[in-house]
Design an enzyme around this catalytic site. Structure first.
Site, PDB file in Angstrom:
ATOM      1  N   HIS A   1       6.213  -8.936   7.347  1.00 11.37           N
ATOM      2  CA  HIS A   1       6.986  -8.330   6.272  1.00 11.37           C
ATOM      3  C   HIS A   1       8.089  -7.404   6.776  1.00 11.37           C
ATOM      4  O   HIS A   1       7.972  -6.772   7.827  1.00 11.37           O
ATOM      5  CB  HIS A   1       6.068  -7.561   5.305  1.00 11.37           C
ATOM      6  CG  HIS A   1       5.170  -6.575   5.978  1.00 11.37           C
ATOM      7  ND1 HIS A   1       3.907  -6.904   6.405  1.00 11.37           N
ATOM      8  CD2 HIS A   1       5.347  -5.270   6.296  1.00 11.37           C
ATOM      9  CE1 HIS A   1       3.335  -5.844   6.956  1.00 11.37           C
ATOM     10  NE2 HIS A   1       4.204  -4.830   6.910  1.00 11.37           N
ATOM     11  N   LEU A   2       9.120  -7.351   5.973  1.00 12.41           N
ATOM     12  CA  LEU A   2      10.256  -6.466   6.195  1.00 12.41           C
ATOM     13  C   LEU A   2      10.286  -5.487   5.033  1.00 12.41           C
ATOM     14  O   LEU A   2      10.377  -5.899   3.870  1.00 12.41           O
ATOM     15  CB  LEU A   2      11.538  -7.296   6.248  1.00 12.41           C
ATOM     16  CG  LEU A   2      12.843  -6.626   6.638  1.00 12.41           C
ATOM     17  CD1 LEU A   2      12.773  -6.073   8.060  1.00 12.41           C
ATOM     18  CD2 LEU A   2      13.978  -7.651   6.530  1.00 12.41           C
ATOM     19  N   TYR A   3      10.146  -4.204   5.327  1.00 14.73           N
ATOM     20  CA  TYR A   3      10.156  -3.216   4.246  1.00 14.73           C
ATOM     21  C   TYR A   3      11.512  -3.186   3.555  1.00 14.73           C
ATOM     22  O   TYR A   3      12.554  -3.398   4.179  1.00 14.73           O
ATOM     23  CB  TYR A   3       9.796  -1.825   4.782  1.00 14.73           C
ATOM     24  CG  TYR A   3       8.314  -1.645   4.988  1.00 14.73           C
ATOM     25  CD1 TYR A   3       7.469  -1.414   3.906  1.00 14.73           C
ATOM     26  CD2 TYR A   3       7.746  -1.736   6.258  1.00 14.73           C
ATOM     27  CE1 TYR A   3       6.105  -1.263   4.080  1.00 14.73           C
ATOM     28  CE2 TYR A   3       6.378  -1.585   6.445  1.00 14.73           C
ATOM     29  CZ  TYR A   3       5.569  -1.353   5.342  1.00 14.73           C
ATOM     30  OH  TYR A   3       4.208  -1.219   5.507  1.00 14.73           O
TER      31      TYR A   3
ATOM     32  N   ALA B   1       6.894   3.577   6.999  1.00 14.96           N
ATOM     33  CA  ALA B   1       6.168   3.572   5.726  1.00 14.96           C
ATOM     34  C   ALA B   1       4.746   4.058   5.973  1.00 14.96           C
ATOM     35  O   ALA B   1       3.989   3.417   6.692  1.00 14.96           O
ATOM     36  CB  ALA B   1       6.165   2.175   5.121  1.00 14.96           C
TER      37      ALA B   1
ATOM     38  N   ARG C   1       0.806  -1.217   0.000  1.00 12.03           N
ATOM     39  CA  ARG C   1       0.000   0.000   0.000  1.00 12.03           C
ATOM     40  C   ARG C   1       0.840   1.268   0.000  1.00 12.03           C
ATOM     41  O   ARG C   1       0.467   2.276  -0.608  1.00 12.03           O
ATOM     42  CB  ARG C   1      -0.910  -0.019   1.243  1.00 12.03           C
ATOM     43  CG  ARG C   1      -1.661   1.263   1.520  1.00 12.03           C
ATOM     44  CD  ARG C   1      -2.408   1.168   2.859  1.00 12.03           C
ATOM     45  NE  ARG C   1      -1.518   0.874   3.966  1.00 12.03           N
ATOM     46  CZ  ARG C   1      -0.770   1.793   4.598  1.00 12.03           C
ATOM     47  NH1 ARG C   1      -0.809   3.057   4.224  1.00 12.03           N
ATOM     48  NH2 ARG C   1       0.001   1.443   5.615  1.00 12.03           N
TER      49      ARG C   1
ATOM     50  N   SER D   1      -1.071  -8.170   9.918  1.00  9.50           N
ATOM     51  CA  SER D   1      -0.007  -7.491   9.191  1.00  9.50           C
ATOM     52  C   SER D   1       1.041  -7.033  10.188  1.00  9.50           C
ATOM     53  O   SER D   1       0.709  -6.337  11.151  1.00  9.50           O
ATOM     54  CB  SER D   1      -0.590  -6.291   8.429  1.00  9.50           C
ATOM     55  OG  SER D   1       0.424  -5.525   7.812  1.00  9.50           O
TER      56      SER D   1
ATOM     57  N   CYS E   1      -3.905  -3.621  12.639  1.00  9.93           N
ATOM     58  CA  CYS E   1      -2.900  -4.641  12.286  1.00  9.93           C
ATOM     59  C   CYS E   1      -2.951  -5.782  13.294  1.00  9.93           C
ATOM     60  O   CYS E   1      -3.039  -6.943  12.923  1.00  9.93           O
ATOM     61  CB  CYS E   1      -1.508  -4.016  12.245  1.00  9.93           C
ATOM     62  SG  CYS E   1      -1.278  -2.816  10.921  1.00  9.93           S
TER      63      CYS E   1
END
Length: 277
Positions: free
Chosen positions: A220-222, A276, A21, A180, A159
């Site tokens: 997740h890892l940005y 983010a 996103r 998330s 989340c």
């Protein structure tokens, strides 16, 4: 905390690249679980310094049922600033869902209070669940977070969206389902926050703390956190700190910031990473 570093390493080695996103891009895995025995220390990262003040104030803010960031800002916590309206509103986010879930007949449900009552009345219940996932107030993805909040929707969908308590052998455990998880920035906060909530709930229910179980959906890892993750993986975790609660507090909603004392917390230096949005 080996459990967390194992997650970080697993995603670093096996994560699939995905767009997201925010337009940043992530490396992600689906479905991952960690378990922390709360009798063995408070699960707060030692391989980088965490801002415990923010964690405690955010949890107290959730439990108060508030959805305006005014309290957070008054206490030097800025983690929600990027999503609020100019007036500080976030819409019906965690606090409202936990404490004032609106029903179809115009009533409200205080989920936290109901679960507290049920733990004391029927500790073997399999219904000790609190949900923040309310489809009726999820944000419109086509407009900004602050525009959603202004329209009465959530600025962001939750989340960490559902948690459940479990009582066995005089111990209270908690499992969180997090749909998330921003592994580098968000997940360490979530671990400490729900571990602290479990300690608080256990105390007011005259139980001992058991385990905190953390189940992640999209972990997740940005893509702009990879270097920071590698820096952290090169560090060696130290002994966990101890979290002490004021034993005189027997009402969950009476806790204040000064009722929490952390000792023997000797973390490595903070590792800065962009959020983010």
């Amino acid at each position: 905390m080996k459990q967390y570093l194992d997650l970080l390493r697993h995603v670093r080695e096996h994560g699939t690249y995905k767009e997201d996103r925010t337009g940043t891009g992530t490396y992600a895995v689906f479905g991952y679980q960690m378990r922390y025995d709360l009798s063995q220390g408070f699960p707060m990262l030692t391989t980088k310094k965490l801002h415990l003040r923010s964690i405690i104030h955010e949890l107290l803010w959730f439990l108060s049922g508030d959805t305006n960031i005014r309290y957070l800002k008054e206490n030097g916590v800025s983690i929600w600033d990027g999503w609020a309206t100019p007036e500080g509103e976030l819409g019906p986010v965690y606090g409202e869902q936990w404490r004032s879930w609106k029903t179809a007949d115009g009533g409200v449900i205080d989920q936290i209070t109901e679960v507290l009552k049920e733990i004391k009345r029927n500790p073997d219940s399999r219904r000790l669940v609190v949900s923040a996932w309310n489809p009726a107030v999820l944000p419109d993805p086509s407009i900004s977070p602050d525009a959603n909040a202004a329209a009465g929707k959530q600025a962001l969908p939750p989340c960490h969206c559902l948690f459940q308590f479990y009582v066995a052998d005089g111990k209270l455990s908690c499992q969180l389902y997090q749909r998330s998880g921003d592994i580098f920035l968000g997940v360490p906060f979530n671990i400490a926050s729900y571990a602290l909530l479990t300690l608080m709930m256990a105390q007011v229910c005259d139980l001992q703390p058991g385990d905190f179980v953390h189940t992640l959906g999209d972990a997740h890892l940005y893509s702009n956190h990879l270097e920071q993750a590698d820096t952290q993986l090169a560090r060696t975790p130290g002994p966990l700190p101890t979290m002490t609660l004021n034993p005189a507090v027997k009402d969950l909603f009476a806790f204040t910031f000064d009722d929490f004392t952390v000792s023997n917390y000797n973390p490595d230096a903070h590792i800065k990473a962009p959020v983010a949005i």
